[in-house]
Write a protein that holds these residues in place. Sequence first.
Motif, PDB file in Angstrom:
ATOM      1  N   ASP A  51     -18.306 -43.595  10.376  1.00  0.00           N
ATOM      2  CA  ASP A  51     -19.249 -43.196   9.329  1.00  0.00           C
ATOM      3  C   ASP A  51     -19.887 -44.395   8.622  1.00  0.00           C
ATOM      4  O   ASP A  51     -20.400 -44.261   7.507  1.00  0.00           O
ATOM      5  CB  ASP A  51     -18.553 -42.306   8.298  1.00  0.00           C
ATOM      6  CG  ASP A  51     -18.118 -40.982   8.894  1.00  0.00           C
ATOM      7  OD1 ASP A  51     -18.837 -40.461   9.772  1.00  0.00           O
ATOM      8  OD2 ASP A  51     -17.059 -40.467   8.488  1.00  0.00           O
ATOM      9  N   ALA A  52     -19.869 -45.541   9.259  1.00  0.00           N
ATOM     10  CA  ALA A  52     -20.426 -46.753   8.658  1.00  0.00           C
ATOM     11  C   ALA A  52     -21.916 -46.607   8.378  1.00  0.00           C
ATOM     12  O   ALA A  52     -22.618 -45.839   9.053  1.00  0.00           O
ATOM     13  CB  ALA A  52     -20.191 -47.950   9.583  1.00  0.00           C
ATOM     14  N   TRP A  53     -22.377 -47.346   7.402  1.00  0.00           N
ATOM     15  CA  TRP A  53     -23.805 -47.335   7.053  1.00  0.00           C
ATOM     16  C   TRP A  53     -24.611 -47.912   8.206  1.00  0.00           C
ATOM     17  O   TRP A  53     -24.321 -48.983   8.719  1.00  0.00           O
ATOM     18  CB  TRP A  53     -24.054 -48.161   5.792  1.00  0.00           C
ATOM     19  CG  TRP A  53     -25.446 -48.040   5.263  1.00  0.00           C
ATOM     20  CD1 TRP A  53     -25.868 -47.181   4.302  1.00  0.00           C
ATOM     21  CD2 TRP A  53     -26.597 -48.785   5.662  1.00  0.00           C
ATOM     22  NE1 TRP A  53     -27.212 -47.332   4.076  1.00  0.00           N
ATOM     23  CE2 TRP A  53     -27.690 -48.321   4.907  1.00  0.00           C
ATOM     24  CE3 TRP A  53     -26.824 -49.794   6.603  1.00  0.00           C
ATOM     25  CZ2 TRP A  53     -28.971 -48.830   5.049  1.00  0.00           C
ATOM     26  CZ3 TRP A  53     -28.106 -50.300   6.744  1.00  0.00           C
ATOM     27  CH2 TRP A  53     -29.154 -49.813   5.968  1.00  0.00           C
ATOM     28  N   THR A  54     -25.609 -47.158   8.614  1.00  0.00           N
ATOM     29  CA  THR A  54     -26.550 -47.588   9.645  1.00  0.00           C
ATOM     30  C   THR A  54     -27.934 -47.178   9.179  1.00  0.00           C
ATOM     31  O   THR A  54     -28.128 -46.034   8.742  1.00  0.00           O
ATOM     32  CB  THR A  54     -26.238 -46.904  11.004  1.00  0.00           C
ATOM     33  OG1 THR A  54     -24.885 -47.186  11.357  1.00  0.00           O
ATOM     34  CG2 THR A  54     -27.153 -47.412  12.090  1.00  0.00           C
ATOM     35  N   ASP A  55     -28.870 -48.073   9.274  1.00  0.00           N
ATOM     36  CA  ASP A  55     -30.240 -47.799   8.841  1.00  0.00           C
ATOM     37  C   ASP A  55     -30.795 -46.565   9.558  1.00  0.00           C
ATOM     38  O   ASP A  55     -30.664 -46.430  10.774  1.00  0.00           O
ATOM     39  CB  ASP A  55     -31.130 -49.021   9.122  1.00  0.00           C
ATOM     40  CG  ASP A  55     -32.491 -48.914   8.446  1.00  0.00           C
ATOM     41  OD1 ASP A  55     -32.587 -48.195   7.435  1.00  0.00           O
ATOM     42  OD2 ASP A  55     -33.428 -49.560   8.932  1.00  0.00           O
ATOM     43  N   GLY A  56     -31.352 -45.649   8.770  1.00  0.00           N
ATOM     44  CA  GLY A  56     -31.983 -44.472   9.344  1.00  0.00           C
ATOM     45  C   GLY A  56     -31.036 -43.326   9.649  1.00  0.00           C
ATOM     46  O   GLY A  56     -31.456 -42.303  10.189  1.00  0.00           O
ATOM     47  N   ARG A  57     -29.764 -43.474   9.353  1.00  0.00           N
ATOM     48  CA  ARG A  57     -28.776 -42.432   9.646  1.00  0.00           C
ATOM     49  C   ARG A  57     -28.122 -41.961   8.347  1.00  0.00           C
ATOM     50  O   ARG A  57     -27.965 -42.742   7.408  1.00  0.00           O
ATOM     51  CB  ARG A  57     -27.712 -42.998  10.586  1.00  0.00           C
ATOM     52  CG  ARG A  57     -26.862 -41.913  11.234  1.00  0.00           C
ATOM     53  CD  ARG A  57     -25.856 -42.523  12.182  1.00  0.00           C
ATOM     54  NE  ARG A  57     -24.549 -42.337  11.543  1.00  0.00           N
ATOM     55  CZ  ARG A  57     -23.473 -43.005  11.853  1.00  0.00           C
ATOM     56  NH1 ARG A  57     -23.508 -43.955  12.750  1.00  0.00           N
ATOM     57  NH2 ARG A  57     -22.350 -42.763  11.258  1.00  0.00           N
ATOM     58  N   TYR A  58     -27.715 -40.684   8.314  1.00  0.00           N
ATOM     59  CA  TYR A  58     -27.028 -40.160   7.139  1.00  0.00           C
ATOM     60  C   TYR A  58     -25.789 -41.004   6.847  1.00  0.00           C
ATOM     61  O   TYR A  58     -25.037 -41.373   7.748  1.00  0.00           O
ATOM     62  CB  TYR A  58     -26.614 -38.689   7.356  1.00  0.00           C
ATOM     63  CG  TYR A  58     -25.706 -38.183   6.266  1.00  0.00           C
ATOM     64  CD1 TYR A  58     -26.231 -37.834   5.022  1.00  0.00           C
ATOM     65  CD2 TYR A  58     -24.342 -38.086   6.459  1.00  0.00           C
ATOM     66  CE1 TYR A  58     -25.408 -37.387   4.000  1.00  0.00           C
ATOM     67  CE2 TYR A  58     -23.500 -37.639   5.454  1.00  0.00           C
ATOM     68  CZ  TYR A  58     -24.041 -37.295   4.215  1.00  0.00           C
ATOM     69  OH  TYR A  58     -23.220 -36.863   3.205  1.00  0.00           O
ATOM     70  N   PHE A  59     -25.585 -41.290   5.566  1.00  0.00           N
ATOM     71  CA  PHE A  59     -24.431 -42.076   5.121  1.00  0.00           C
ATOM     72  C   PHE A  59     -23.772 -41.337   3.966  1.00  0.00           C
ATOM     73  O   PHE A  59     -24.417 -41.051   2.952  1.00  0.00           O
ATOM     74  CB  PHE A  59     -24.898 -43.468   4.681  1.00  0.00           C
ATOM     75  CG  PHE A  59     -23.816 -44.322   4.104  1.00  0.00           C
ATOM     76  CD1 PHE A  59     -22.771 -44.789   4.886  1.00  0.00           C
ATOM     77  CD2 PHE A  59     -23.832 -44.677   2.761  1.00  0.00           C
ATOM     78  CE1 PHE A  59     -21.766 -45.586   4.357  1.00  0.00           C
ATOM     79  CE2 PHE A  59     -22.836 -45.475   2.220  1.00  0.00           C
ATOM     80  CZ  PHE A  59     -21.803 -45.926   3.018  1.00  0.00           C
ATOM     81  N   SER A  60     -22.505 -41.013   4.104  1.00  0.00           N
ATOM     82  CA  SER A  60     -21.781 -40.281   3.066  1.00  0.00           C
ATOM     83  C   SER A  60     -21.328 -41.243   1.963  1.00  0.00           C
ATOM     84  O   SER A  60     -20.436 -42.073   2.183  1.00  0.00           O
ATOM     85  CB  SER A  60     -20.570 -39.568   3.655  1.00  0.00           C
ATOM     86  OG  SER A  60     -19.769 -39.040   2.608  1.00  0.00           O
ATOM     87  N   VAL A  61     -21.942 -41.089   0.802  1.00  0.00           N
ATOM     88  CA  VAL A  61     -21.572 -41.953  -0.327  1.00  0.00           C
ATOM     89  C   VAL A  61     -20.145 -41.659  -0.785  1.00  0.00           C
ATOM     90  O   VAL A  61     -19.427 -42.565  -1.213  1.00  0.00           O
ATOM     91  CB  VAL A  61     -22.582 -41.821  -1.490  1.00  0.00           C
ATOM     92  CG1 VAL A  61     -23.946 -42.334  -1.075  1.00  0.00           C
ATOM     93  CG2 VAL A  61     -22.674 -40.389  -2.001  1.00  0.00           C
ATOM     94  N   ASP A  62     -19.725 -40.395  -0.692  1.00  0.00           N
ATOM     95  CA  ASP A  62     -18.357 -40.044  -1.075  1.00  0.00           C
ATOM     96  C   ASP A  62     -17.347 -40.657  -0.119  1.00  0.00           C
ATOM     97  O   ASP A  62     -16.334 -41.222  -0.552  1.00  0.00           O
ATOM     98  CB  ASP A  62     -18.180 -38.526  -1.109  1.00  0.00           C
ATOM     99  CG  ASP A  62     -18.907 -37.881  -2.277  1.00  0.00           C
ATOM    100  OD1 ASP A  62     -19.182 -38.585  -3.278  1.00  0.00           O
ATOM    101  OD2 ASP A  62     -19.205 -36.677  -2.193  1.00  0.00           O
ATOM    102  N   ASN A  63     -17.612 -40.545   1.165  1.00  0.00           N
ATOM    103  CA  ASN A  63     -16.699 -41.115   2.157  1.00  0.00           C
ATOM    104  C   ASN A  63     -16.533 -42.628   1.941  1.00  0.00           C
ATOM    105  O   ASN A  63     -15.433 -43.162   2.054  1.00  0.00           O
ATOM    106  CB  ASN A  63     -17.192 -40.824   3.567  1.00  0.00           C
ATOM    107  CG  ASN A  63     -16.172 -41.204   4.612  1.00  0.00           C
ATOM    108  OD1 ASN A  63     -15.066 -40.679   4.636  1.00  0.00           O
ATOM    109  ND2 ASN A  63     -16.543 -42.134   5.480  1.00  0.00           N
ATOM    110  N   PHE A  64     -17.640 -43.290   1.625  1.00  0.00           N
ATOM    111  CA  PHE A  64     -17.559 -44.731   1.391  1.00  0.00           C
ATOM    112  C   PHE A  64     -16.739 -45.038   0.137  1.00  0.00           C
ATOM    113  O   PHE A  64     -15.952 -45.984   0.127  1.00  0.00           O
ATOM    114  CB  PHE A  64     -18.954 -45.349   1.302  1.00  0.00           C
ATOM    115  CG  PHE A  64     -18.939 -46.835   1.081  1.00  0.00           C
ATOM    116  CD1 PHE A  64     -18.192 -47.676   1.889  1.00  0.00           C
ATOM    117  CD2 PHE A  64     -19.675 -47.402   0.051  1.00  0.00           C
ATOM    118  CE1 PHE A  64     -18.171 -49.053   1.681  1.00  0.00           C
ATOM    119  CE2 PHE A  64     -19.668 -48.769  -0.163  1.00  0.00           C
ATOM    120  CZ  PHE A  64     -18.912 -49.596   0.651  1.00  0.00           C
TER     121      PHE A  64
END
Length: 191
Positions: free
Chosen positions: A107-120
């Motif tokens: 679930d790592a941050w990748t440009d242009g892809r959904y990123f879960s702020v809660d998971n992070f």
Amino acid sequence: MTQTIKLPLRSLNEAVIRDLQEKYPEAEISVELNQDHTKNPLSESHFWEIIALLDWEKGDDDDAVLFPALTFLANGPVRHIFEFADLLSEKLYALDGLKYAQHIGEDAWTDGRYFSVDNFLYARCCVVANGREAFEKVLDDPTLMPKDITFEALLYLPSEAFKQKTGKDYHYTPAFPIETYSNAEGWKDVE
């Protein structure tokens, strides 16, 4: 045979000393000074000692993992609960950045892809929950972020300790914002 007698220093006067001398004429005395730790703020090292109480042998039972730390925190002064929350928020804020978010696994941050702020946020909790050494290593090398592992339960340690201690609801805003993207400096490379 050694016998320990505990007396507050303020209760020692000539009569008490004379009484002890009569009862224990051959005894030696040693003085151990215990400071009232409730008057001292919760230090950085004390914070990490509380984190070290997490019982990872309890496996997937988050409440059981937290129990020793929760009990310890709830048995201290209320202000230590707030100070713990402040220190926890400081650590989570320090880890709030792109260079960390890019290394949390699937679930790592990748440009242009959904990123879960809660998971992070929960992944950052995992870093802190793993102790001082792990936290400092990750700060120095973001590639060491735990992969696909979170520990959301750590967020609730201060509120649960407060509730256990006072029986009241917890309404406290810690020193640093913990939500993902709060640390603008950590995300300055994201457009």
